[in-house]
Structures are given as structure tokens and as C-alpha cells.
Scaffold this active site. Structure first.
Site, short mmCIF file in Angstrom:
data_model
loop_
_atom_site.label_atom_id
_atom_site.label_comp_id
_atom_site.label_asym_id
_atom_site.label_seq_id
_atom_site.Cartn_x
_atom_site.Cartn_y
_atom_site.Cartn_z
N ARG A 102 0.91 -1.23 0.06
CA ARG A 102 0.17 -0.04 -0.04
C ARG A 102 0.87 1.18 0.00
O ARG A 102 1.75 1.19 0.66
CB ARG A 102 -0.84 -0.07 1.24
CG ARG A 102 -1.87 -0.93 1.52
CD ARG A 102 -3.02 -0.58 2.24
NE ARG A 102 -2.73 0.05 3.55
CZ ARG A 102 -3.66 0.49 4.70
NH1 ARG A 102 -4.70 0.30 4.26
NH2 ARG A 102 -2.96 1.01 5.54
N THR A 106 -1.65 7.25 0.04
CA THR A 106 -2.82 7.13 -0.60
C THR A 106 -3.59 5.68 -0.20
O THR A 106 -4.69 5.77 -0.32
CB THR A 106 -2.99 7.00 -2.21
OG1 THR A 106 -1.96 6.06 -2.60
CG2 THR A 106 -2.34 8.19 -2.70
N ASP A 198 0.36 -2.28 12.22
CA ASP A 198 0.72 -2.67 11.00
C ASP A 198 1.16 -4.13 11.15
O ASP A 198 2.35 -4.43 12.02
CB ASP A 198 1.73 -1.74 10.51
CG ASP A 198 2.32 -2.01 9.27
OD1 ASP A 198 2.60 -3.26 8.93
OD2 ASP A 198 2.30 -0.98 8.17
N ASP A 201 4.86 -4.81 10.02
CA ASP A 201 5.56 -4.33 10.90
C ASP A 201 6.00 -4.88 12.09
O ASP A 201 7.13 -5.59 12.75
CB ASP A 201 5.76 -2.91 11.26
CG ASP A 201 6.06 -1.90 10.00
OD1 ASP A 201 6.47 -2.22 9.25
OD2 ASP A 201 5.64 -0.94 10.29
C1 PRP Z 1 -0.69 -4.73 4.70
C2 PRP Z 1 -1.69 -5.99 4.78
C3 PRP Z 1 -2.47 -6.00 3.45
C4 PRP Z 1 -2.83 -4.76 3.41
C5 PRP Z 1 -4.39 -4.42 3.48
O1 PRP Z 1 0.08 -4.81 3.70
O2 PRP Z 1 -0.74 -6.82 4.74
O3 PRP Z 1 -1.87 -6.42 2.58
O4 PRP Z 1 -1.98 -3.65 3.95
O5 PRP Z 1 -4.82 -2.97 3.33
P1 PRP Z 1 -5.89 -2.70 2.18
O6 PRP Z 1 -7.03 -3.70 2.49
O7 PRP Z 1 -6.22 -1.02 2.69
O8 PRP Z 1 -5.37 -2.89 0.94
P2 PRP Z 1 1.23 -3.41 3.66
O9 PRP Z 1 0.80 -2.67 2.14
O10 PRP Z 1 1.21 -2.76 4.83
O11 PRP Z 1 2.23 -4.18 3.15
P3 PRP Z 1 3.24 -5.19 4.04
O12 PRP Z 1 2.60 -6.46 4.33
O13 PRP Z 1 4.58 -5.62 3.22
O14 PRP Z 1 3.71 -4.55 5.38
N1 URA Z 2 -2.44 -2.92 7.07
C1 URA Z 2 -2.12 -3.28 8.45
O1 URA Z 2 -0.98 -3.86 8.42
N2 URA Z 2 -2.88 -2.74 9.46
C2 URA Z 2 -3.89 -2.12 9.15
O2 URA Z 2 -4.85 -1.56 10.21
C3 URA Z 2 -4.19 -1.94 7.74
C4 URA Z 2 -3.61 -2.30 6.80
#
Ligand code: PRP
Ligand code: URA
Length: 206
Positions: A102, A106, A198, A201
Site C-alpha cells: 500500500r 494514498t 501494522d 511491521d
Molecule cells: C497490509 C496488509 C494487506 C494490506 C491491507 O500490507 O498486509 O496486504 O495492508 O490493506 P488494504 O485492505 O487497505 O489494501 P502492506 O501494504 O502494509 O504491506 P506489508 O505487508 O509489506 O507490510
Molecule cells: N495494514 C495493516 O497492517 N494494518 C492495518 O490496520 C491496515 C492495513
């Protein structure tokens, strides 16, 4: 779209610890594994089985083995926290990967990686992504899997927001969603409330 919130005292218990901001990354990983086991057990409940003969130490008996091809697709990064649990329960599953991220400003998901097994048409595909927030990432991934021929896609999420569920209902109505929790709402940064922060993280200590 079919949504199942998996209700179980053990799910409640593990969610409480996952949500706790004091939980360390090492403990968070163990908890993610534990809740994933419960989700996988529920989401595979209706998989077909077929008769086989098994020789016990005493005699031959009829038993049943899994009779459907299963593919697990973790969404990088956070979905990796669910993969070991999936393979523990379905060791014969093939594994594909989708990398989605993400945009921090945005909250729109962008795909940066994809590697999938061939012939998804005849498989039950389990998409592993613990957070369903806006639903943009899941919709993107499910769309991609359908584009590769997948006909049955089940999303396993740990925490979902109503906004994400509504988005999937609109964009990929054929999908099936299993989640451990359906939370209240998203905040201005598109994080789930109360949520657990997150996931990526917390899983990787970044
Ligand atoms: C997080 C999570 C999902 C996404 C969900 O990933 O693991 O893939 O956000 O959010 P959405 O429903 O609004 O699309 P992130 O983009 O933070 O990447 P990461 O897993 O690499 O930390
Ligand atoms: N991705 C995450 O890891 N946590 C949230 O709350 C939303 C998106």
C-alpha cells in the site's frame, strides 16, 4: 460474497494477545501462527475427500484422503506469517506468491511481485493476507488470481474492516472470506480500529 467470522474461544484468546501493543515480534509470530491454524481448519472444513485403503498394523481398512488440489498464496509480506500454519495442516498444498504494497499516503495497493502455480482452474486457492482494511490489496490479488483462471478463491484474514468487506462485495462478489475478527472501522490513515497496528511491521519487527 460469503463472509465467515470464525467464532471460537481460542480465536478470542489469541486475538487479545495479538492486539496488545506490548506483545513482542517473537510472540506476535507465534500468535499469528496459532490463529492461522484455527482459520485454516475452518476454511478447509468442506474440502472433498476420497476413499483409500490403508493397511494398519492389524488389517486393511477404508480411510479418506484429501481429493482436491489446494494452492496457498500468501500476500507479501504480512501473509508470510500465515503460511507455515497453512502448510502444517495442508502439507500437499502448492504455494504461489503475490507481493503487494500500500502507498503510505494514498493507501492504494501496488503489485511488485507475482509467482503462481499453473492451472489454477481446478484448485481451491487460499489467499493469505491477515489485514483486510480498504480491501484494495485483496481485490487486486483476487482479481489477479481470477485472471490466471482461479475459480474458487478463499481469503483468510485475521482482522477485517467493514469497509474492506463492502469493497470486496462490490468488486469480487464471488470471493469467500474467512476472518477471525470483524472490527469497527478505518481511521484517516486507513488503519483498522481497534485493529492491531501494522501487521507486517509487528511480524518482522520493523
Ligand atoms: C497490509 C496488509 C494487506 C494490506 C491491507 O500490507 O498486509 O496486504 O495492508 O490493506 P488494504 O485492505 O487497505 O489494501 P502492506 O501494504 O502494509 O504491506 P506489508 O505487508 O509489506 O507490510
Ligand atoms: N495494514 C495493516 O497492517 N494494518 C492495518 O490496520 C491496515 C492495513
Amino acid at each position: 460474497m460469503r463472509l465467515q467470522v470464525v467464532r471460537h474461544p481460542l480465536v478470542e484468546d489469541v486475538l487479545a494477545a495479538l492486539r496488545d501493543a506490548q506483545t513482542s515480534a517473537a510472540e506476535f509470530r507465534r500468535l499469528a501462527h496459532r490463529v492461522s491454524l484455527l482459520l485454516v481448519a475452518e476454511a478447509t472444513r468442506d474440502l472433498p475427500t476420497a476413499d483409500v485403503d490403508v493397511e494398519t498394523p492389524l488389517e486393511v481398512t477404508k480411510a479418506r484422503r484429501l481429493a482436491r488440489r489446494v494452492v496457498a498464496v500468501p500476500v507479501l509480506r504480512a501473509g508470510l506469517g500465515m503460511l507455515d500454519a497453512f502448510l502444517e495442516l495442508v502439507p500437499s498444498a502448492q504455494v504461489g506468491y503475490v507481493g503487494l504494497e500500500r502507498d503510505e499516503r494514498t493507501a492504494v495497493a501496488r503489485r511488485y511481485y507475482e509467482k503462481l502455480p499453473k492451472r489454477l482452474e481446478d484448485a481451491v486457492v487460499y489467499l493469505l493476507d491477515p489485514m483486510l482494511a480498504t480491501g484494495g490489496s485483496a481485490a487486486h490479488a483476487i482479481d489477479g488470481l481470477n485472471g490466471h483462471g482461479a475459480r474458487t478463491v478463499r481469503l483468510l484474514s485475521i482482522v477485517a474492516a467493514p469497509e474492506g468487506v463492502a469493497h470486496l462485495e462490490k468488486t469480487v462478489p464471488g470471493a469467500e472470506v474467512y476472518t477471525a475478527a470483524l472490527d469497527r472501522e478505518l481511521n484517516d490513515q486507513k488503519y483498522i480500529l481497534p485493529g492491531l497496528g501494522d501487521f507486517g511491521d509487528r511480524l518482522f519487527g520493523t
